[in-house]
Design a protein around this motif. Structure first.
Motif, short mmCIF file in Angstrom:
data_model
loop_
_atom_site.label_atom_id
_atom_site.label_comp_id
_atom_site.label_asym_id
_atom_site.label_seq_id
_atom_site.Cartn_x
_atom_site.Cartn_y
_atom_site.Cartn_z
N SER A 1 0.83 -1.20 0.00
CA SER A 1 0.00 0.00 0.00
C SER A 1 0.86 1.25 0.00
O SER A 1 0.48 2.26 -0.56
N LEU A 2 2.06 1.20 0.62
CA LEU A 2 2.95 2.36 0.53
C LEU A 2 3.41 2.52 -0.92
O LEU A 2 3.45 3.62 -1.46
N ILE B 1 0.83 4.23 -2.93
CA ILE B 1 0.76 5.67 -2.65
C ILE B 1 1.92 6.40 -3.33
O ILE B 1 1.75 7.47 -3.91
N PHE C 1 0.63 4.27 9.93
CA PHE C 1 1.09 4.40 8.55
C PHE C 1 1.11 3.02 7.87
O PHE C 1 1.06 1.99 8.57
N PRO C 2 1.21 2.97 6.54
CA PRO C 2 1.24 1.66 5.87
C PRO C 2 2.36 0.74 6.39
O PRO C 2 2.28 -0.47 6.29
N LEU D 1 1.63 12.60 4.26
CA LEU D 1 1.61 11.16 3.99
C LEU D 1 0.42 10.50 4.69
O LEU D 1 -0.24 9.62 4.11
N CYS D 2 0.17 10.91 5.91
CA CYS D 2 -0.96 10.37 6.67
C CYS D 2 -2.26 10.65 5.93
O CYS D 2 -3.12 9.76 5.80
N ALA E 1 -2.48 8.41 2.83
CA ALA E 1 -2.73 7.00 3.19
C ALA E 1 -4.16 6.82 3.69
O ALA E 1 -4.83 5.84 3.36
N ASP E 2 -4.62 7.77 4.49
CA ASP E 2 -5.93 7.62 5.11
C ASP E 2 -7.07 7.81 4.10
O ASP E 2 -8.16 7.26 4.28
N TYR F 1 -6.84 7.13 0.78
CA TYR F 1 -6.68 6.26 -0.39
C TYR F 1 -7.74 5.15 -0.40
O TYR F 1 -7.89 4.40 0.56
#
Ligand code: ATP
Length: 476
Positions: A19-20, A23, A295-296, A351-352, A355-356, A358
């Motif tokens: 998942s990272l 992103i 985080f991922p 980044l948060c 990720a959140d 997505y």
């Protein structure tokens, strides 16, 4: 891109890494974040923010500033220099103790943080240990310890302290050159301006000074995309309060910061608070809580809330020989205020948020859809405007709408490719609304609005488009 420090990433669970990776790929594909110095093969762990990344960063900063400065009468702003007098870092303790223990592999030259190596590879907590004790463990276990990069045993150098501040020289003539440091936090710029601000504005304790700006740390290991880099941006608040009231203000700020994150739509189950144990506290702090995000690659610090006592003002009074005492007229007494510091990393919040927000709908099917469920205040683009065709006057109508909306909103006129592809692109940018101008528009002056999250479509009058955005963006 060259990465010097990926070995520990390899051990992370497949899904999290994936998942990272998704992103990172979306960030590059859609112009959020590019690898730094890309056309020269990259410079490890540096990043450039593209057209949509820069909008997202700016929206985060604006929301923070609006909430923490403009909508309060007890906080003022500051923009202090990146380079400060070296005496500042002497006084703050950074020259002496802003260090991480470092080890090098003599075989493959991998550079690692000794404390992280012990914790991650051998489950040895080093919170209680000073450098001598860390050295002792490496001495005793030298034959067992292997380098995660080349796998060789007994190849580490002895741990040594490494100061994280970037040093540079000021002045062009050799004999006038002076060593200066790029600031590793924005906080000290605030403390050294405490007197200036008290004398020049109407602030009264309790009050705060907020600052947004770049900080630099020569991290031994920078990794996990923009989570840990050597150049980053911070949003910091130093809140000055009456000695004795720090506990109350600490709880207040922890709650205020958490509520702000929730208000941006970040899911509560991906946020948690972690209290520092006494032995883990920085030497100047009597209480610290980290707000962490899942985080991922796992839980990591997003926002540090620290009770810094009167340490900084005391140190700067001593070293500068200037009186930084505050006279409190209401209490008729002078004191050095205590300080609560909520310190947030902009790039980590960026980044948060990616990720959140997505989302993948119907993964691995023909109808797969990726979109960012961004709060509309943060979305880089508020609306996409599409003419169904470039001909028959549709483009002209769309251009007119674009011109009108662009006066007040960040909007995007997209006339290329199929409507489906245009939706797909805006979904990946997190654009909450798309307006399509079609043949019906010419006869009844309406267009189609398409909602990003539930794909609902409806027709509205073209004259109402501006009001529509004003009504629907207002509450985020
Ligand atoms: P860490 O333990 O992750 O190194 P820290 O405790 O040293 O972080 P602080 O000094 O409390 O971090 O800095 C405040 C905030 O600045 C952190 O919560 C984080 O969001 C951000 N930050 C710190 N170091 C970095 C970095 N190297 N890259 C990106 N953001 C950072």
């Amino acid at each position: 891109m060259k990465t010097e420090d990926s070995p520990s990433n390899k051990t992370k669970p497949f899904k999290a890494e994936d998942s990272l990776k998704d992103i990172v790929a979306l960030s590059k594909r859609r112009g959020f974040v590019f690898p730094g110095s890309d056309i020269y093969g990259g410079l490890a762990n540096t990043f450039d923010y593209g057209p949509y990344g820069v909008e997202l960063l700016r929206n985060i900063k604006n929301e923070w500033w609006r909430t923490f400065v403009h909508s309060r009468d007890d906080i003022v702003g500051l923009d202090s220099s990146i380079m400060l007098h070296s005496a500042v870092w002497e006084a703050s303790g950074h020259l002496k103790s802003f260090n991480d223990p470092l080890i090098d592999c003599k075989n493959c030259r991998a550079r690692l943080r000794a404390d992280q190596y012990l914790e991650e590879k051998h489950k040895i907590s080093t919170i209680d240990f000073d450098l001598e004790q860390i050295k002792e463990i490496f001495r005793q276990k030298a034959s067992e310890f292997s380098c995660p990069q080349c796998g060789n045993k007994n190849t580490f150098t002895e741990p040594r302290q490494f100061n994280l501040m970037f040093a540079t020289k000021m002045g062009s003539l050799k004999d006038t050159e002076e060593m200066v440091y790029l600031r590793p936090e924005t906080a000290q710029g605030i403390f050294i301006n405490f007197r200036n601000i008290v004398d020049s504005s109407r602030v009264k304790v309790p009050f705060g000074i907020a600052q947004i700006g770049k900080s630099f740390r020569n991290e031994i290991i920078a990794r996990q995309f923009v989570f840990r880099t050597r150049e980053f941006e911070q949003l910091e608040l130093e809140f000055f309060c009456v000695p004795g009231s720090q506990k109350e203000w600490f709880d207040y700020w922890l709650d205020f910061c958490s509520q702000w994150l929730y208000s941006l739509g970040i899911s509560k189950e991906n946020l948690r608070s972690r209290q520092h144990e006494t032995k883990e506290l920085s030497f100047y702090s009597d209480n610290t809580v980290d707000i962490e995000y899942n985080f991922p690659f796992g839980w990591g610090e997003l926002w540090g809330i620290a009770s810094r006592t009167d340490y900084d003002l005391k140190q700067h009074s001593k070293h500068s020989k200037k009186n930084l005492m505050y006279f409190d007229a209401a209490r008729n007494e002078s004191y050095l205020p205590y300080v609560i510091e909520p310190a947030l990393g902009l790039n980590r919040l960026f980044l948060c948020i990616l990720a959140d927000s997505y989302r993948i709908e119907k993964p691995n099917t023909k109808e797969q859809r990726i979109y960012l469920k961004l709060d509309s205040r943060l979305a880089p683009i508020k609306a996409g405007i599409f003419p169904l065709q470039k001909k028959d006057g549709l483009l002209e109508i769309a251009q007119k709408i674009y011109k009108e909306l662009a006066k007040n909103f960040t909007v995007d006129l997209d006339q290329n490719g199929s409507i489906g592809k245009r939706y797909y692109r805006q979904d990946e940018l997190g654009t909450p609304f798309c307006f399509t101008v079609d043949y019906q528009s010419k006869t009844d002056n309406t267009l189609t609005v398409r909602y990003r999250d539930d794909l609902r479509q409806e027709r509205i009058n073209i004259d109402r488009v501006s009001d529509f955005l004003r009504d629907n963006l207002a509450n985020g």
